[in-house]
Design a protein around this motif. Sequence first.
Motif, PDB file in Angstrom:
ATOM      1  N   ARG A 122      -1.829   4.186   4.123  1.00 31.28           N
ATOM      2  CA  ARG A 122      -2.637   3.359   5.032  1.00 31.28           C
ATOM      3  C   ARG A 122      -3.506   4.262   5.911  1.00 31.28           C
ATOM      4  N   PRO A 163       0.826  -1.221   0.000  1.00 31.04           N
ATOM      5  CA  PRO A 163       0.000   0.000   0.000  1.00 31.04           C
ATOM      6  C   PRO A 163       0.853   1.261   0.000  1.00 31.04           C
ATOM      7  N   ASP A 208      -6.604   1.495   3.031  1.00 33.56           N
ATOM      8  CA  ASP A 208      -5.243   1.233   2.599  1.00 33.56           C
ATOM      9  C   ASP A 208      -5.281   1.208   1.083  1.00 33.56           C
TER      10      ASP A 208
END
Length: 236
Positions: free
Chosen positions: A223, A220, A233
């Motif tokens: 987040r 990711p 995310d």
Amino acid sequence: MVSTYDGLPGGVAVSHLCVYDWPAADGLRGGTPHMHLACSEGYVVTHGRGAVQTLTVSGHRVTPLRPGTVAWFTPGTIHRLVDEDGLRITVLMQNGGLPEAGDAVLTLPPEHLADPVTYAAATVIPADAPCEEQARLARARRDLALEGYLALREAPDPGAALAAFHRAAAALVRPRLAEWRERWTHGARAAAEATGEQLGRLAEGDVSHLAEAVVRAEEPSARGRFGMCGRLDVYA
């Protein structure tokens, strides 16, 4: 024409969603009602329980969500996620994540849909604001969108009310359509065209595209971002 497409299959995008557990005016907990105009969206439930409320010209519907449920809906579906017990979802988004990159209009009361400046004033969350302020703004816009959503759902003539909302939503996004088309051209369209070319090559006995195979992985890029339905995310 390219013979390979190395984005996610079909030009989709994913995000991981922890649905808001903030109580709303109607006693339910959950996210912000909104609608996409050009994209389908899908939910793969990974944890907890809840539901997605939807509103279309066919009426109001509640779809239960639990681990293992896969639910999806097409453009024009107003949807609201409801959290009953720690609902977490992997979201599948058409057109390279366009639903989180502009293709969404919240169900605000009509006076907030009049023009892009008025709409932005009620919906934008500054990325550089402190986390507590972002949470306050996200909850305020959720509550405002819920007010408009309930008015649409309970309107004496729901069809007319929805038609008016559709027109207002389309007017709001019109300035961004060229940008959306560019994303589609280099995403879902490119993916489909690459498959067509591969099928043509295979039919002729040409396997050269198999030598172009690649493997990619990604973590990711952000987040816990405050999204429309919950904390996200997201991936670049």
